[in-house]
Design a protein around this motif. Sequence first.
Motif, PDB file in Angstrom:
ATOM      1  N   ARG A   1      75.070  43.219  26.875  1.00 16.18           N
ATOM      2  CA  ARG A   1      73.752  42.618  27.109  1.00 16.18           C
ATOM      3  C   ARG A   1      72.654  43.593  26.770  1.00 16.18           C
ATOM      4  O   ARG A   1      72.736  44.762  27.147  1.00 16.18           O
TER       5      ARG A   1
ATOM      6  N   PHE B   1      80.270  44.284  35.510  1.00 16.59           N
ATOM      7  CA  PHE B   1      78.811  44.251  35.634  1.00 16.59           C
ATOM      8  C   PHE B   1      78.319  45.568  36.250  1.00 16.59           C
ATOM      9  O   PHE B   1      78.936  46.112  37.161  1.00 16.59           O
ATOM     10  N   GLU B   2      77.192  46.047  35.765  1.00 15.19           N
ATOM     11  CA  GLU B   2      76.596  47.286  36.265  1.00 15.19           C
ATOM     12  C   GLU B   2      75.298  46.972  36.998  1.00 15.19           C
ATOM     13  O   GLU B   2      74.551  46.062  36.612  1.00 15.19           O
TER      14      GLU B   2
ATOM     15  N   ARG C   1      73.755  33.916  27.112  1.00 14.53           N
ATOM     16  CA  ARG C   1      73.868  35.339  26.761  1.00 14.53           C
ATOM     17  C   ARG C   1      75.183  35.924  27.279  1.00 14.53           C
ATOM     18  O   ARG C   1      75.841  36.706  26.589  1.00 14.53           O
ATOM     19  N   TRP C   2      75.555  35.546  28.486  1.00 12.83           N
ATOM     20  CA  TRP C   2      76.802  36.048  29.077  1.00 12.83           C
ATOM     21  C   TRP C   2      78.007  35.562  28.277  1.00 12.83           C
ATOM     22  O   TRP C   2      78.918  36.346  27.969  1.00 12.83           O
TER      23      TRP C   2
ATOM     24  N   THR D   1      68.786  45.285  39.286  1.00 11.81           N
ATOM     25  CA  THR D   1      68.993  44.853  37.914  1.00 11.81           C
ATOM     26  C   THR D   1      70.488  44.839  37.638  1.00 11.81           C
ATOM     27  O   THR D   1      71.148  45.871  37.810  1.00 11.81           O
TER      28      THR D   1
ATOM     29  N   THR E   1      73.484  43.971  34.889  1.00 15.52           N
ATOM     30  CA  THR E   1      73.752  43.732  33.473  1.00 15.52           C
ATOM     31  C   THR E   1      75.263  43.732  33.244  1.00 15.52           C
ATOM     32  O   THR E   1      76.043  44.155  34.096  1.00 15.52           O
ATOM     33  N   TRP E   2      75.656  43.251  32.058  1.00 11.18           N
ATOM     34  CA  TRP E   2      77.068  43.242  31.697  1.00 11.18           C
ATOM     35  C   TRP E   2      77.224  43.862  30.317  1.00 11.18           C
ATOM     36  O   TRP E   2      76.237  44.001  29.570  1.00 11.18           O
TER      37      TRP E   2
ATOM     38  N   HIS F   1      70.576  32.466  30.514  1.00 13.86           N
ATOM     39  CA  HIS F   1      71.363  33.552  31.099  1.00 13.86           C
ATOM     40  C   HIS F   1      72.854  33.330  30.846  1.00 13.86           C
ATOM     41  O   HIS F   1      73.571  34.252  30.431  1.00 13.86           O
TER      42      HIS F   1
END
Length: 374
Positions: free
Chosen positions: A374, A358-359, A346-347, A368, A370-371, A343
């Motif tokens: 991603r 971030f959403e 990936r970030w 959920t 995500t950024w 994680h």
Amino acid sequence: MNDKELRARLIERLTADGHLRTGPWREAVSAVPRHEFLREGFFREVDGSTPTAWTPVMPDDPRWPAACYDDVSLVTQIAGTIVPGDVRGEIMRAPTSSSTLPGLVVRMLEDLQVDAGHRVLEIGTGTGYSTALLCHRLGNDSVTSVEVDENVSTRARTALGHCGFAPDLIVGDGLAGHRAGAPYDRVIATCGLLTIPRELIEQTRPGGIVLIPLCGWLYSSELARLTVHQDGTASGRLLGGQISFMLARPHLPPPLGLLPDLDDGDERPAVLGPDALDDWTTRFVAQLAAPRAQHVTLTREDRTEHLFLDVDTGARAMLREHHGRWTVRQNGPSRLWDAVEAHLTRWRDAGAPPLEEFEITLTSEQPTITWPGR
């Protein structure tokens, strides 16, 4: 200084720090006396104590008046039942209720984006100070506040009454909301949550806003603001700012119990050491991969080891440093540290975007997140 002067000083500070941004909330802070919600005293941390010790500060203490208007959180209950008047000397137990620092209170109220005519559900009445600010802004009939602890709720009701406020106060599980008063235009939680209960989304009208301190058991937390949609889903963003709240009691981590055999499992070189989690933002991102993992620091054979353990599933990862390099030994139904490293990688590969980008999408209780990229 008298209490009006102390309030004026607090307003100046909150405005300068960017927490207090609009006239209506400035008027509310000016009108509501925070000290009335601390009449039964508060606990002050004993300097240098290990483990942390607390000592009561009562209204007859010369420090009490000014402390009520400091921009700090003040602990009002320890171990679930103990209040300042119960203690003589010091106590070494965990805090369970507090009056949140005013800067965070008003920042959240500003971020809630309330307007005249809105009906608000508050999860966690606490001392009642934030409830009073809402009542001043919106009126008693527009505010419902739920508190799980009956004694805490009773003390808040008394303080609110002394200040001339009479909102709808409910004793119960705030995570279930209060369906009898739904739908609400705004929902705000003043305790940390691991997940976002469906009940809070269902009790918010379409277009309404839910503001939640989203946490994990690695103890990095951020405000999440979501808009509820017609189809019952919700979406939004993290607001950033490194906020901190006590976890809702049903979301507290379970006792660790008897530790498993820490030398059992598969060992490999670690890509990242536990020191990567010293950074608040990095820890929050790691927490998304392992929201129910607890971090325990152990000393064995004169060396420090870091255990990450999910009590419910039994998954665990033990990190050890040897000659400047970390190894990880993992066991259980999942590989905790593999998930954390993947994680975080990936970030970082996406440029390590800040949390404000971030959403959040919510279709069940587990959001959920995500950024970009991603």
